[in-house]
Scaffold this active site. Structure first.
Site, PDB file in Angstrom:
ATOM      1  N   GLU A  49       1.093  -1.286  -0.368  1.00  0.00           N
ATOM      2  CA  GLU A  49       0.179   0.162   0.115  1.00  0.00           C
ATOM      3  C   GLU A  49       0.832   1.406  -0.156  1.00  0.00           C
ATOM      4  O   GLU A  49       0.491   2.232  -0.575  1.00  0.00           O
ATOM      5  CB  GLU A  49      -0.132  -0.016   1.179  1.00  0.00           C
ATOM      6  CG  GLU A  49      -1.910  -0.903   1.052  1.00  0.00           C
ATOM      7  CD  GLU A  49      -1.797  -2.407   1.712  1.00  0.00           C
ATOM      8  OE1 GLU A  49      -0.250  -2.558   1.953  1.00  0.00           O
ATOM      9  OE2 GLU A  49      -2.528  -3.342   1.491  1.00  0.00           O
ATOM     10  N   PHE A 111     -11.009  -7.303  14.236  1.00  0.00           N
ATOM     11  CA  PHE A 111      -9.658  -7.646  13.404  1.00  0.00           C
ATOM     12  C   PHE A 111      -9.530  -6.642  12.698  1.00  0.00           C
ATOM     13  O   PHE A 111     -10.235  -6.019  11.755  1.00  0.00           O
ATOM     14  CB  PHE A 111     -10.741  -8.537  13.010  1.00  0.00           C
ATOM     15  CG  PHE A 111      -9.702  -9.052  11.710  1.00  0.00           C
ATOM     16  CD1 PHE A 111      -8.059 -10.257  11.889  1.00  0.00           C
ATOM     17  CD2 PHE A 111     -10.286  -9.627  10.137  1.00  0.00           C
ATOM     18  CE1 PHE A 111      -7.412 -10.480  11.342  1.00  0.00           C
ATOM     19  CE2 PHE A 111      -8.703  -9.950   9.514  1.00  0.00           C
ATOM     20  CZ  PHE A 111      -7.666 -10.382   9.754  1.00  0.00           C
ATOM     21  N   GLN A 112      -8.113  -5.961  12.270  1.00  0.00           N
ATOM     22  CA  GLN A 112      -8.092  -5.195  11.679  1.00  0.00           C
ATOM     23  C   GLN A 112      -7.944  -3.906  12.234  1.00  0.00           C
ATOM     24  O   GLN A 112      -8.357  -2.341  10.453  1.00  0.00           O
ATOM     25  CB  GLN A 112      -7.815  -5.518   9.885  1.00  0.00           C
ATOM     26  CG  GLN A 112      -7.481  -7.239   9.788  1.00  0.00           C
ATOM     27  CD  GLN A 112      -7.283  -7.518   8.224  1.00  0.00           C
ATOM     28  OE1 GLN A 112      -7.883  -7.097   7.523  1.00  0.00           O
ATOM     29  NE2 GLN A 112      -6.228  -7.895   7.987  1.00  0.00           N
ATOM     30  N   LYS A 161     -17.330  -0.532   7.180  1.00  0.00           N
ATOM     31  CA  LYS A 161     -18.168  -1.478   6.182  1.00  0.00           C
ATOM     32  C   LYS A 161     -19.072  -0.930   6.173  1.00  0.00           C
ATOM     33  O   LYS A 161     -19.996  -1.507   4.836  1.00  0.00           O
ATOM     34  CB  LYS A 161     -17.403  -2.676   6.706  1.00  0.00           C
ATOM     35  CG  LYS A 161     -17.764  -3.762   5.155  1.00  0.00           C
ATOM     36  CD  LYS A 161     -16.996  -5.582   6.063  1.00  0.00           C
ATOM     37  CE  LYS A 161     -17.377  -6.297   4.689  1.00  0.00           C
ATOM     38  NZ  LYS A 161     -16.277  -7.207   5.623  1.00  0.00           N
ATOM     39  N   MET A 473      24.237   8.827   0.878  1.00  0.00           N
ATOM     40  CA  MET A 473      24.316   9.653   1.343  1.00  0.00           C
ATOM     41  C   MET A 473      24.766   9.775   2.886  1.00  0.00           C
ATOM     42  O   MET A 473      25.037  10.479   3.173  1.00  0.00           O
ATOM     43  CB  MET A 473      22.407  10.251   1.095  1.00  0.00           C
ATOM     44  CG  MET A 473      22.823  11.932   1.647  1.00  0.00           C
ATOM     45  SD  MET A 473      24.082  12.348   0.920  1.00  0.00           S
ATOM     46  CE  MET A 473      22.923  13.501  -0.537  1.00  0.00           C
TER      47      MET A 473
HETATM   48  C1  FAD Z   1      18.679  13.822   0.122  1.00  0.00           C
HETATM   49  C2  FAD Z   1      17.843  15.669   0.290  1.00  0.00           C
HETATM   50  C3  FAD Z   1      18.704  16.465  -0.021  1.00  0.00           C
HETATM   51  C4  FAD Z   1      18.660  17.834  -0.523  1.00  0.00           C
HETATM   52  N1  FAD Z   1      18.764  18.742  -0.244  1.00  0.00           N
HETATM   53  C5  FAD Z   1      18.231  20.355  -0.548  1.00  0.00           C
HETATM   54  C6  FAD Z   1      19.100  21.215  -1.926  1.00  0.00           C
HETATM   55  O1  FAD Z   1      19.849  21.532  -1.182  1.00  0.00           O
HETATM   56  N2  FAD Z   1      18.393  22.600  -2.300  1.00  0.00           N
HETATM   57  C7  FAD Z   1      16.891  23.085  -2.030  1.00  0.00           C
HETATM   58  O2  FAD Z   1      16.597  23.463  -2.368  1.00  0.00           O
HETATM   59  N3  FAD Z   1      16.039  21.594  -1.299  1.00  0.00           N
HETATM   60  C8  FAD Z   1      17.086  20.076  -0.714  1.00  0.00           C
HETATM   61  N4  FAD Z   1      16.440  19.352  -0.150  1.00  0.00           N
HETATM   62  C9  FAD Z   1      14.156  19.508  -0.519  1.00  0.00           C
HETATM   63  C10 FAD Z   1      14.119  20.145   0.613  1.00  0.00           C
HETATM   64  O3  FAD Z   1      13.884  19.228   1.680  1.00  0.00           O
HETATM   65  C11 FAD Z   1      12.605  20.790   0.555  1.00  0.00           C
HETATM   66  O4  FAD Z   1      12.472  19.808  -0.081  1.00  0.00           O
HETATM   67  C12 FAD Z   1      12.645  21.750  -0.135  1.00  0.00           C
HETATM   68  O5  FAD Z   1      13.645  22.973   0.038  1.00  0.00           O
HETATM   69  C13 FAD Z   1      11.890  22.456  -0.273  1.00  0.00           C
HETATM   70  O6  FAD Z   1      11.307  22.739  -2.288  1.00  0.00           O
HETATM   71  P1  FAD Z   1       9.711  24.315  -1.915  1.00  0.00           P
HETATM   72  O7  FAD Z   1       9.915  25.340  -0.297  1.00  0.00           O
HETATM   73  O8  FAD Z   1       9.930  25.202  -2.990  1.00  0.00           O
HETATM   74  O9  FAD Z   1       8.699  23.099  -1.882  1.00  0.00           O
HETATM   75  P2  FAD Z   1       7.610  22.704  -0.987  1.00  0.00           P
HETATM   76  O10 FAD Z   1       8.447  22.363   0.726  1.00  0.00           O
HETATM   77  O11 FAD Z   1       6.710  21.727  -1.926  1.00  0.00           O
HETATM   78  O12 FAD Z   1       6.901  23.999   0.015  1.00  0.00           O
HETATM   79  C14 FAD Z   1       5.956  24.418  -1.596  1.00  0.00           C
HETATM   80  C15 FAD Z   1       5.828  26.527  -1.131  1.00  0.00           C
HETATM   81  O13 FAD Z   1       5.455  26.782  -1.605  1.00  0.00           O
HETATM   82  C16 FAD Z   1       3.030  27.194  -1.088  1.00  0.00           C
HETATM   83  N5  FAD Z   1       2.726  26.931  -2.266  1.00  0.00           N
HETATM   84  C17 FAD Z   1       1.689  25.593  -2.328  1.00  0.00           C
HETATM   85  N6  FAD Z   1       0.958  26.446  -4.019  1.00  0.00           N
HETATM   86  C18 FAD Z   1       1.142  27.836  -4.070  1.00  0.00           C
HETATM   87  C19 FAD Z   1       0.191  28.652  -4.865  1.00  0.00           C
HETATM   88  N7  FAD Z   1      -0.448  28.581  -5.289  1.00  0.00           N
HETATM   89  N8  FAD Z   1       0.730  30.104  -4.336  1.00  0.00           N
HETATM   90  C20 FAD Z   1       1.946  30.952  -3.533  1.00  0.00           C
HETATM   91  N9  FAD Z   1       2.397  29.265  -2.946  1.00  0.00           N
HETATM   92  C21 FAD Z   1       1.894  28.320  -3.224  1.00  0.00           C
HETATM   93  C22 FAD Z   1       3.359  26.113  -0.115  1.00  0.00           C
HETATM   94  O14 FAD Z   1       2.324  26.948   0.998  1.00  0.00           O
HETATM   95  C23 FAD Z   1       4.953  26.203   0.746  1.00  0.00           C
HETATM   96  O15 FAD Z   1       5.536  26.400   1.524  1.00  0.00           O
HETATM   97  C24 FAD Z   1      16.679  17.987  -0.483  1.00  0.00           C
HETATM   98  C25 FAD Z   1      15.992  17.137  -0.084  1.00  0.00           C
HETATM   99  C26 FAD Z   1      16.560  15.780  -0.051  1.00  0.00           C
HETATM  100  C27 FAD Z   1      15.957  14.416   0.274  1.00  0.00           C
HETATM  101  C1  TPP Z   2      12.213   5.484   4.445  1.00  0.00           C
HETATM  102  C2  TPP Z   2      14.300   5.929   4.628  1.00  0.00           C
HETATM  103  N1  TPP Z   2      15.330   5.981   5.039  1.00  0.00           N
HETATM  104  C3  TPP Z   2      15.851   6.037   5.855  1.00  0.00           C
HETATM  105  C4  TPP Z   2      16.489   7.271   4.971  1.00  0.00           C
HETATM  106  C5  TPP Z   2      17.673   8.215   5.778  1.00  0.00           C
HETATM  107  N2  TPP Z   2      18.862   7.872   4.401  1.00  0.00           N
HETATM  108  C6  TPP Z   2      18.887   9.243   3.298  1.00  0.00           C
HETATM  109  S1  TPP Z   2      19.259   8.931   1.726  1.00  0.00           S
HETATM  110  C7  TPP Z   2      19.969   7.783   2.632  1.00  0.00           C
HETATM  111  C8  TPP Z   2      20.806   6.701   1.582  1.00  0.00           C
HETATM  112  C9  TPP Z   2      20.373   5.790  -0.217  1.00  0.00           C
HETATM  113  O1  TPP Z   2      20.738   5.477  -0.077  1.00  0.00           O
HETATM  114  P1  TPP Z   2      21.067   4.671  -1.952  1.00  0.00           P
HETATM  115  O2  TPP Z   2      19.402   4.855  -2.383  1.00  0.00           O
HETATM  116  O3  TPP Z   2      21.354   3.348  -2.146  1.00  0.00           O
HETATM  117  O4  TPP Z   2      21.343   6.286  -2.993  1.00  0.00           O
HETATM  118  P2  TPP Z   2      22.999   7.005  -2.371  1.00  0.00           P
HETATM  119  O5  TPP Z   2      22.779   8.140  -1.756  1.00  0.00           O
HETATM  120  O6  TPP Z   2      23.835   5.789  -2.533  1.00  0.00           O
HETATM  121  O7  TPP Z   2      22.518   7.626  -4.087  1.00  0.00           O
HETATM  122  C10 TPP Z   2      18.541   7.114   3.175  1.00  0.00           C
HETATM  123  C11 TPP Z   2      19.606   5.383   4.538  1.00  0.00           C
HETATM  124  C12 TPP Z   2      15.604   7.562   5.013  1.00  0.00           C
HETATM  125  N3  TPP Z   2      15.590   8.931   3.730  1.00  0.00           N
HETATM  126  N4  TPP Z   2      13.621   6.999   3.863  1.00  0.00           N
END
Ligand code: FAD
Ligand code: TPP
Ligand code: MG
Length: 568
Positions: A49, A111-112, A161, A473
């Site tokens: 799911e 159940f569930q 249900k 990472m």
């Molecule tokens: C491993 C990892 C590394 C990351 N590194 C980076 C990085 O280096 N740089 C980076 O940028 N991000 C990075 N991120 C992503 C980061 O965590 C955030 O998800 C991202 O920065 C959010 O971008 P955002 O604020 O544009 O989008 P969102 O979080 O989706 O926010 C969007 C905003 O827009 C608003 N909005 C929605 N609709 C409208 C509308 N019609 N008009 C006006 N406003 C609206 C919402 O209310 C919200 O506040 C990383 C993520 C991971 C998993």
């Molecule tokens: C469900 C979940 N568990 C743990 C993490 C923490 N985490 C962030 S990046 C990462 C490693 C990802 O490894 P892989 O999928 O091999 O990608 P790579 O970084 O090697 O490109 C982990 C464990 C996560 N982001 N999501």
């Protein structure tokens, strides 16, 4: 007309224009599944799911429409949770329909039985427990309205249900949904617009921070007009990528933890930041105490609770970004910022982000090579769905997205296992587009069961596994901050080609850079879902990197020798 609750569910889905539902059956939702056979809505049987919720999310992000997932009570419903939280963090509109035990047995540990409205309360925009047949249609119509209006997000409708089995005289209601107290269409005061125009007119070092809201509000064209008129450069959040063409000379690239070095420096030195539909995530700001201290800030946001939440601003404009920019545009001066732009250009000379491209082919395959070659081959026009980790950041750095809605990735929750199911959902939204999954070897294994769904549904996806043999990472954090003590990050992987083969899908292994382009061609030409196992350098790291909580300008850079290839 007489209708059972189970039928009303499908009546409303059809009325909402739903064409596909991603789900998995079980006892408490069985009446709805039985009724499904009489309605012309496609059902995609997932293998877990969590996959259903990600598929609904991927469908929503690829189409701008509401995605729908369905599950039974208890474990079916709780398996949705990660997907719902993922959608919540990234403001993705999905509706999840779950079966619940009979209303008479709620609270008896039947159940569930799981209190799924309780479980999902903090990770849904809203949720409903429906225990009477006459409440099904209103709850579902409201769910769709809430999911897509204002700041989009997930809504869950839990239906007992007995409510599904009961019958009523049913007449569809196609009037507007009225929810007193819910105000998704707030607008800013004229004084705020005036103040914004003043600040923009006075700025000498302005910078636009373009976020996910650009895409969600459909402000791409308006943003382009805005930029052409004001000549203000644009930095992108991860989720904003695609909202402004990568090739535009004023697109500086991504900001934040793994953003371009010159972007982060420009933010720290700007005198005005225009935050458009972005929420100052901590991956974007680094240490908020030292963030952009020289800049006045204008924040355009549809959700008032985001304004002054992470970063205090001078002007907060609550409203739809596109409408706001359209209102502002005629009042803005045509301006040029040559000194500022050439200063930023100078900062690019200091970049090491793209150094790998400039290195001679040493026989080693770097993930950046794979992504860069994929970008070249597809002309920056494919829809790429990534998983979470190093490969996700390299995708953001090396794949230059020209088109809106061409990158789907889990940003806020960073959910490993997102890519494959989200791409399946996207496939149903965009049947004819080229779609690439870019996943790590770790994350891919979290939801690889959905390969079977690809095979059963007969859909085409190109899957690139960036196989570095590590939870890369996390290994990188261990390398930088935990003295290279690689606790629980080395991976012993299955043979991904045999895995593909077990599903009747084709696969290919790539170990050298000169094989990448041919593999991309092969994937594009081969019918059905294909898996490419890219065996990349195991201990490469993503640069630059702002350590968590550090100042945005304090980036760890790729060690010498640094080859300047920013023009690549
Ligand atoms: C491993 C990892 C590394 C990351 N590194 C980076 C990085 O280096 N740089 C980076 O940028 N991000 C990075 N991120 C992503 C980061 O965590 C955030 O998800 C991202 O920065 C959010 O971008 P955002 O604020 O544009 O989008 P969102 O979080 O989706 O926010 C969007 C905003 O827009 C608003 N909005 C929605 N609709 C409208 C509308 N019609 N008009 C006006 N406003 C609206 C919402 O209310 C919200 O506040 C990383 C993520 C991971 C998993
Ligand atoms: C469900 C979940 N568990 C743990 C993490 C923490 N985490 C962030 S990046 C990462 C490693 C990802 O490894 P892989 O999928 O091999 O990608 P790579 O970084 O090697 O490109 C982990 C464990 C996560 N982001 N999501
Ligand atoms: Mg890996």
């Amino acid at each position: 007309m007489k209708r059972k609750g189970s039928q009303i569910i499908w009546e409303v889905l059809a009325q909402e224009g739903v064409e596909v539902v991603f789900g998995y059956p079980g006892g408490a939702i069985l009446p709805a599944y039985d009724a499904m056979l009489d309605y012309p809505i496609r059902h995609v049987l997932v293998r877990h799911e969590q996959g259903a919720a990600h598929m609904a999310d991927g469908f929503a992000r690829a189409s701008g429409r509401v995605g729908v997932a369905m599950a039974t009570s208890g474990p079916g419903a709780t398996n949705l949770v990660t997907g719902i939280a993922t959608a919540m963090m990234d403001s993705s509109p999905i509706v999840c329909i779950t079966g619940q035990v009979t209303s008479a047995s709620i609270g008896s540990d039947a159940f569930q039985e799981t209190d799924v409205t309780g479980v999902t309360l903090p990770i849904t925009k809203h949720n409903y427990l429906v225990t009477a047949v006459e409440d099904i249609a209103p709850a579902m119509r409201e769910a769709f309205y809430i999911a897509r209006s204002g700041r989009p997000g997930p809504v869950l409708v839990d239906i007992s249900k007995d409510a599904q089995l009961a019958s009523i005289d049913y007449e569809p209601d196609d009037g507007p949904v009225s929810l007193p107290g819910y105000r998704p269409d707030l607008r800013a005061l004229p004084e705020e617009f005036e103040r914004a125009v003043e600040l923009i007119s006075a700025a000498e070092r302005p910078l636009i921070l373009a976020g996910h809201g650009v895409l969600m509000s459909g402000a791409m064209r308006t943003l382009l007009d805005f930029v052409e008129r004001t000549q203000i450069p644009v930095a992108m959040t991860l989720l904003g990528i695609g909202g402004f063409p990568a090739s535009h000379p004023l697109n500086l690239g991504m900001m934040g933890m793994h953003g371009e070095a010159w972007v982060n420096h420009a933010i720290q030195e700007a005198d005005l930041l225009l935050a458009f539909g972005m929420r100052f995530d901590d991956r974007v700001t680094g240490n908020v105490k030292t963030y952009a201290l020289q800049a006045k800030k204008i924040h355009v946001e549809i959700d008032p609770s985001e304004i002054n939440k992470n970063v205090p601003v001078d002007v907060g404009i609550v409203g739809d970004l596109r409408e706001t920019l359209e209102t502002l545009l005629p009042h803005l001066p045509e301006k040029r910022h040559p000194a500022w732009l050439s200063y930023i250009d100078g900062l690019k000379g200091d970049s090491a982000v793209r150094d790998i491209q400039g290195l001679p082919d040493s026989g080693h395959l770097y993930a950046a090579h794979v992504i860069n070659d994929l970008w070249r081959k597809t002309g920056g026009e494919a829809l790429v769905v990534t998983d979470v980790g190093q490969h996700q950041m390299w995708e953001a750095q090396y794949y230059r997205h020209e088109k809106p809605f061409s990158l789907i990735t889990s940003g806020g929750l960073g959910t490993m296992g997102f890519a494959l199911p989200a791409a399946i959902g996207a496939r149903f939204a965009r049947p004819d587009d080229e779609i690439w999954v870019v996943a790590g070897d770790g994350g891919f294994q979290m939801t690889q069961a959905e390969l079977t769904t690809c095979a059963q549904e007969g859909i085409k996806l190109n899957i690139a596994i960036i196989n570095n043999g590590y939870l890369g990472m996390v290994r990188q954090w261990q390398e930088f901050f935990y003295e290279r003590r690689y606790a629980a990050t080395p991976l012993r992987n299955p043979d991904f080609l045999k895995l593909a083969d077990a599903h009747g899908l084709a696969g290919m292994r790539v170990e050298r850079r000169d094989q990448v382009e041919a593999a991309v061609d092969w994937a594009r030409q081969t019918p059905g879902t294909v898996v490419i196992d890219f065996r990349v350098e195991q201990e490469d790291s993503v640069y630059p990197m702002v350590p968590a909580g550090a100042d945005l300008h304090a980036m760890i850079r790729r060690p010498s020798p640094i080859v300047e290839t920013a023009v690549d």
